[in-house]
Design an enzyme around this catalytic site. Structure first.
Site, PDB file in Angstrom:
ATOM      1  N   TYR A 187      41.946 -22.525  33.027  1.00 47.76           N
ATOM      2  CA  TYR A 187      42.279 -21.090  33.716  1.00 47.76           C
ATOM      3  C   TYR A 187      43.605 -21.184  34.746  1.00 47.76           C
ATOM      4  O   TYR A 187      43.842 -22.410  35.390  1.00 47.76           O
ATOM      5  CB  TYR A 187      40.987 -20.484  34.175  1.00 47.76           C
ATOM      6  N   TYR A 469      30.972 -24.184  35.062  1.00 43.59           N
ATOM      7  CA  TYR A 469      32.229 -24.379  34.368  1.00 43.59           C
ATOM      8  C   TYR A 469      32.492 -25.939  33.986  1.00 43.59           C
ATOM      9  O   TYR A 469      32.458 -26.595  34.955  1.00 43.59           O
ATOM     10  CB  TYR A 469      33.411 -23.852  35.203  1.00 43.59           C
ATOM     11  N   ASN A 471      34.778 -27.735  33.665  1.00 47.04           N
ATOM     12  CA  ASN A 471      36.050 -28.673  34.757  1.00 47.04           C
ATOM     13  C   ASN A 471      35.543 -28.634  35.881  1.00 47.04           C
ATOM     14  O   ASN A 471      36.534 -29.446  36.770  1.00 47.04           O
ATOM     15  CB  ASN A 471      37.529 -27.730  34.283  1.00 47.04           C
ATOM     16  N   TYR A 472      34.587 -28.051  36.259  1.00 46.78           N
ATOM     17  CA  TYR A 472      34.115 -28.232  37.694  1.00 46.78           C
ATOM     18  C   TYR A 472      32.778 -29.032  37.580  1.00 46.78           C
ATOM     19  O   TYR A 472      31.949 -28.732  37.942  1.00 46.78           O
ATOM     20  CB  TYR A 472      33.749 -26.805  38.366  1.00 46.78           C
ATOM     21  N   ARG A 473      33.122 -30.211  37.014  1.00 51.30           N
ATOM     22  CA  ARG A 473      31.820 -30.961  36.656  1.00 51.30           C
ATOM     23  C   ARG A 473      30.814 -31.200  37.970  1.00 51.30           C
ATOM     24  O   ARG A 473      31.041 -31.295  39.190  1.00 51.30           O
ATOM     25  CB  ARG A 473      32.445 -32.399  36.344  1.00 51.30           C
TER      26      ARG A 473
END
Length: 543
Positions: A187, A469, A471-473
């Site tokens: 994003y 999210y 990508n925010y592992r």
């Protein structure tokens, strides 16, 4: 005359004999690469072991989370930096042949360090794609082919170099490697206008579990769907994306307005929740929330900074704000009219006089010891909930929250268009961070704090599942076990990242990588029954 399969069997046998006589893993790997690779593309200078003076520098070069660079963190046996797409193919083939676990790094931004550390499997190697960073922009076609090792900042620059009225809706942090970034959705400040980067992908090339390079046509629509938001390093190694460029105006306006608790921050934030997801889709206003000292006072307060990009001029922006969000009190003096490329630098935190060429350096401005978590909000948090949140932020040394508004184009995609499911009904996303500088000395204290904060937020965020999210592992949500990826176990985090898309991702994984070649602590698992059937078929074929 020998059949192709007989040739391959003989080659594999010869290679096995050759490798058996080798002394070390890195020597075996080099021999294997030599055996399979294109002789015209030398690779020896691309293999780094702990014996190389530059090993540590390369390991640390793009790693963002310093928690995973401490001496106690597992280290790779070697780092391989491919110079060609074919080198990546051979790396997959040789890792399978040698039975050594692969980690794939494009930009090093994985929040839990999964692209350069393996907590569950040893030995492991890193395939670092940083030397594969070509960008080919085609303005007439409104597209670009971008290689996985390029940073998103480099992509922005190469687009700007060709046109001042084209852009791409991807990340705010300019040092993100595009290979991994887009696999999670990706994003940015134009998401309310154009959606995610993954919504604007036209084609791709990846190396699959068999070492083959597949484009969209060859991989099929299922796999093409999976790689656009299904998370990195589960289905193959991404080599290239073909992206769709989007129009941007000549003039873009940015602003940052900060309000503290003493300046009615609580009421303004509460109002922001009601406005930001529904306001003009040309306008992206995120809120950066953190403690700060005011003046000469010793006690801290909470500051809320409204950091915004508007795809248009200041006059229209002021009218939009006056009609929809007068509570912020935006003035003409707060607004900076600039170009789209300069707005990228502004949102990324660069000083106003920074030349766009800084984007070509591909360097991160953010390296810390940190722990992060994420949430999605579907109902405004009441003021009492916000006040409790402020109290908890003031208890931590260096916390940070970033609230990113949704709505606009994000609400027009269905939850299943790509694996990224956080769409209509989402007001905004929360990113929680705790940052520190004293290594792993007090890491437990900071990690405990953010977990407690996450628990406090439970009543105020999405439910069934509580969304996160990819990508925010966040490994707190669950982890695969060593040498085994359990479907049941993986649903704990899989449903949070992907909601109902998780089951489709599992089916695709089972089809394209039944032996789980591409795996990590939170990779998509193959179904065990199908996997065993496929393994049985293979063993009968080769025996």
């Amino acid at each position: 005359m020998l059949s192709p399969s007989s040739h391959l069997a003989i080659l594999v046998l010869l290679l096995s004999v050759s490798l058996a006589a080798s002394a070390s893993l890195d020597e075996n790997f080099a021999q294997c690469l030599s055996f399979y690779s294109d002789k015209a593309a030398p690779f020896y200078a691309s293999i780094y072991t702990s014996k190389n003076a530059s090993f540590t520098n390369i390991l640390e070069s793009s790693a963002q989370n310093l928690r995973y660079l401490v001496p106690s963190a597992p280290k790779p046996e070697l780092i391989f930096t491919p110079l060609t797409d074919s080198h990546v193919q051979v790396a997959v083939t040789c890792s399978k042949k040698l039975g050594i676990h692969l980690r794939i790094r494009s930009g090093g931004h994985d929040y839990e360090g999964l692209s350069y550390v393996s907590e569950v499997e040893a030995p492991f190697i890193i395939v670092d794609l940083s030397k594969l960073r070509a960008i080919n922009v085609d303005i007439k076609d409104n597209s670009a082919w971008i290689q996985a090792g390029a940073t998103i900042g480099e992509v922005y620059y190469r687009i700007y170099e060709k046109s001042s009225v084209h852009g791409f809706p991807a990340g705010l942090c300019t040092s993100l490697g595009v290979g991994g970034h887009i696999t999670g959705g990706a994003y940015g400040s134009m998401m309310r206008k154009y959606g995610l980067a993954a919504d604007n992908v036209l084609d791709a090339k990846l190396v699959d579990a068999n070492g083959q390079i597949l484009d969209r046509e060859a991989m099929g629509e299922d796999l093409f769907w999976a790689i656009r938001g299904g998370g990195g390093a589960s289905f193959g190694i991404l080599l290239w994306w073909k992206i769709k460029l989007v129009p941007v105006p000549e003039n873009v306006t940015v602003f940052t307005v900060t309000r503290s608790l003493e300046q009615d921050a609580t009421k303004i934030v509460h109002r922001w929740q009601e406005v930001a997801p529904y306001i003009d889709e040309d306008l992206f206003i995120r809120v950066i929330i953190q403690p700060a000292t005011v003046g000469n006072k010793t006690e801290r307060t909470i500051t809320t900074s409204y950091n915004a990009q508007f795809l248009g001029g200041a006059d229209r922006l002021l009218q939009v704000m006056k009609e929809n969000f007068p509570e912020l009190g935006l003035t003409r003096k707060d607004c900076l009219e600039t170009s789209w490329i300069k707005s990228v630098l502004y949102i990324a935190g660069y000083p106003n006089d920074t030349p766009p060429e800084v984007l070509l350096q591909g360097k991160s401005t953010f390296k810390n010891y940190f722990k992060a978590k994420s949430d999605f909000v579907r109902e405004p948090i009441p003021e009492t909930g916000l006040q409790g949140l402020w109290q908890r932020l003031l208890e931590e040394d260096s916390p940070l929250m970033i609230w990113n508004p949704y709505g606009g184009m994000m609400s027009k995609f269905s939850e299943s268009d790509i694996p990224f499911p956080h769409r209509n009904g989402t007001l905004y996303k929360i990113q929680y961070l705790s940052l520190w500088q004293d290594g792993d000395k007090n890491a437990t204290k900071h990690i405990d704090w953010i977990r407690k904060l996450y628990n406090y937020m439970t009543p105020y965020v999405s439910k069934f599942p509580r969304e996160a999210y990819v990508n925010y592992r966040d490994l707190d949500l669950g982890m695969n076990k060593k040498n085994y990826t359990s479907y049941i176990q993986a649903t704990s985090w899989g449903n949070m990242y992907f909601k109902d898309n998780f089951n489709r991702l599992v089916k695709i994984k089972t089809k394209v990588d039944p032996d789980d070649v591409f795996r990590h602590e939170q990779s998509i698992p193959p179904l065990p029954v199908s996997s065993m059937k496929l393994k049985d078929k293979k063993s009968k074929t080769w025996e």
